[in-house]
Design an enzyme around this catalytic site. Structure first.
Site, PDB file in Angstrom:
ATOM      1  CG  HIS A 264      54.523   1.117  81.712  1.00  0.00           C
ATOM      2  ND1 HIS A 264      53.447   1.789  82.258  1.00  0.00           N
ATOM      3  CD2 HIS A 264      55.310   2.068  81.151  1.00  0.00           C
ATOM      4  CE1 HIS A 264      53.601   3.094  82.028  1.00  0.00           C
ATOM      5  NE2 HIS A 264      54.726   3.290  81.353  1.00  0.00           N
ATOM      6  CD  GLU A 265      58.861   1.596  79.849  1.00  0.00           C
ATOM      7  OE1 GLU A 265      58.759   2.244  78.795  1.00  0.00           O
ATOM      8  OE2 GLU A 265      58.692   2.104  80.980  1.00  0.00           O
ATOM      9  CG  HIS A 268      55.411   3.675  76.537  1.00  0.00           C
ATOM     10  ND1 HIS A 268      54.602   4.779  76.378  1.00  0.00           N
ATOM     11  CD2 HIS A 268      55.709   3.613  77.858  1.00  0.00           C
ATOM     12  CE1 HIS A 268      54.424   5.352  77.568  1.00  0.00           C
ATOM     13  NE2 HIS A 268      55.078   4.667  78.478  1.00  0.00           N
ATOM     14  CD  GLU A 294      52.671   6.637  81.102  1.00  0.00           C
ATOM     15  OE1 GLU A 294      53.556   6.692  80.231  1.00  0.00           O
ATOM     16  OE2 GLU A 294      52.830   6.055  82.187  1.00  0.00           O
TER      17      GLU A 294
HETATM   18 CO    CO Z   1      55.253   5.228  80.550  1.00  0.00          CO
END
Ligand code: CO
Length: 500
Positions: A264-265, A268, A294
């Site tokens: 997830h990170e 980003h 996001e």
């Molecule tokens: Co996030």
């Protein structure tokens, strides 16, 4: 000064502000990773000093004069115009907020945080209620000061998702709600019940970190321009496209706890590493919105990182690295476990299907709080009724209900919708990527992530704020934002997994 010189002078000022912001960012990063506990007080003072310096530069007479002059110029090119317009949006919002008001809000937010921590610990909403009432009064005042067309809530969403409104979100979220509630019910009554216990084990932290780094390096995270460290809450922070850092936390029994949040990170971070260094310091070197940000993390974490093709490539490596327990678990079964759906009380622990119901609930409540159609004292009752309606659960206490999130205590209203927007944008972007990249999923199954990353770079990352979110989505996908691609994706994936 001619146009060119004036623009250069203005850009240099922006750059200076940005570098100071990077320094503040680095202090924050350090605070959450390596700073000894006793350093906290001095660190807060240092950050406050720098923040005041940034504020002074951004609101200086000279800065304002140059910005206003450049706004009047007709002969700037499209990129220069975009920079000026975006800075102006920021600047004029700040100008509308009196210094005393900003101070009061900052104080109420930091007090709010401390009171919330205590209230949550005691699981007692009443302790937090007066402060939340105060914060909501202040946020409503902020909306009045900034101005809005339809709902005061719009003025607050705008900070996180520029130009988005409640009127635009409401029908999209409603459609999603109507789709998700019956789907979650069907999943609950399905005979398929993947057991998470089968993939529990004993995973040393150092091994988890090594494996996570292998995965994110393979999908394109450049470790020469980034790092992975440990913090209580996973996050991504950037100081420059050449220095983008992510954090995670570990659970030695549950590998996915770390791995999914690292992916997830990294999603980003891929966005931030894809920003063009020459645009650093200007809005063209910044992400469009929290929702679009996001979308990048959710695309990699969920749509790619929880897919069969992704694990066709990585599962053999996982089995080799951690033979216990994975050598005894088939890829199919692992895939089912990774995608298991279960209603739960806590938003941050929710799966990709029920997650959006947690957000819809918060969106509906926030909107009415700010518009004044519900009262703070009724929140626990309203919250619990909505959890029952949307997720089919009876909330046992305030800590697991209305007090679970930090956001409101810090005055963050209008932030929550960006999480679900991220899921929706992600599905819509991914549908377009599949249209544009031949055999995308076959390539992913062979570990070729470059075509997808290149597509995201060219279509999204490199533009910075040049397009608004709405313009970009139309340009890349040919349609305005809709819930349809997400609904299609969820339907097709979960009807197979749960045989419904
Ligand atoms: Co996030």
């Amino acid at each position: 000064m001619n146009n060119k010189d004036l623009f250069i002078s203005f850009k240099n000022k922006l750059m200076e502000i940005h570098r100071l912001q990077s320094a503040v960012g680095l202090l924050h990063w350090d605070m959450q990773t390596y700073m000894p506990p006793a350093g906290a007080r001095e660190r807060s003072d240092t950050i406050a000093t720098l923040a005041a310096l940034i504020h002074d530069k951004f609101t200086s007479v000279k800065f304002e004069k140059e910005l206003k002059t450049l706004r009047q110029k007709q002969d700037l090119n499209a990129r220069e115009k975009s920079i000026i317009n975006e800075v102006w949006r920021d600047f004029s919002r700040q100008k509308k907020l009196p210094r005393d008001f900003v101070k009061e809000l900052a104080r109420a937010s930091s007090e709010g945080h401390a009171i919330w921590v205590e209230a949550r610990k005691k699981s007692n909403f009443k302790l937090f209620q007066p402060q939340l009432e105060k914060l909501i009064q202040l946020k409503r005042k902020e909306a009045q000061l900034v101005g809005f067309k339809e709902s005061p809530y719009d003025a607050l969403i705008d900070v996180f998702e520029p130009r988005m409104t409640a009127a635009e979100l409401s029908p999209i979220f409603y459609e999603l709600r109507e789709f998700l509630v019956p789907l979650v019910k069907k999943i609950r009554s399905s005979k398929v019940k993947p057991k998470k216990s089968l993939i529990r084990g004993d995973f040393p932290i150092a091994e988890q970190k090594k494996f996570s780094e292998k995965v994110i390096a393979k999908i394109g995270f450049n470790l020469e321009r980034g790092r992975l460290d440990t913090a209580v809450h996973p996050f991504c922070i950037q100081f420059h496209p050449h220095d983008v850092r992510i954090t995670t936390r570990y659970n030695t029994e549950d590998l996915l706890y770390c791995l999914t949040s690292v992916i997830h990170e990294a999603g980003h971070a891929l966005y931030e590493q894809g920003i063009l260094p020459e645009n650093f310091g200007t809005p063209l070197g910044e992400s469009i919105s929290l929702g679009v940000h996001e979308s990048q993390s959710r695309l990699w974490e969920n749509i790619v990182g929880r897919s069969i093709p992704f694990w066709q490539f990585f599962y053999p490596l996982l089995q080799k690295t951690f033979p216990t327990p994975f050598s005894k678990v088939s890829l199919r079964y692992f895939y089912q476990v990774v995608n298991s759906v279960k209603s739960s009380f806590i938003r941050t622990e929710a799966d990709e299907v029920t997650y959006n119901l947690h957000i819809i609930l918060r969106f509906e409540i926030e909107k009415e709080l700010i518009e004044g159609s519900i009262e703070v004292k009724d929140l626990p009752k309203i919250w619990n009724a909505k959890v029952k309606e949307l997720l089919g659960l009876n909330v046992p206490n305030d800590a697991k209900g209305v007090l679970q999130d930090v956001h409101w205590s810090e005055g963050l209203f209008g932030y929550f919708p960006t999480y679900t927007l991220g899921n929706l944008y992600a599905a819509q972007f991914y549908e377009a990527a599949k249209r544009d990249i031949p055999k995308l999923e076959e390539r992913i199954s062979r570990g070729h992530f470059q075509p997808l990353l290149k597509w995201l770079r060219e279509n999204i990352h490199i533009h910075g704020k040049f397009y608004s979110a709405d313009e970009l989505v139309r340009k890349v996908t040919g349609k305005p934002l809709t819930a349809e691609p997400f609904i299609k994706y969820i339907k097709s994936k979960y009807s197979k997994i749960y045989r419904i």
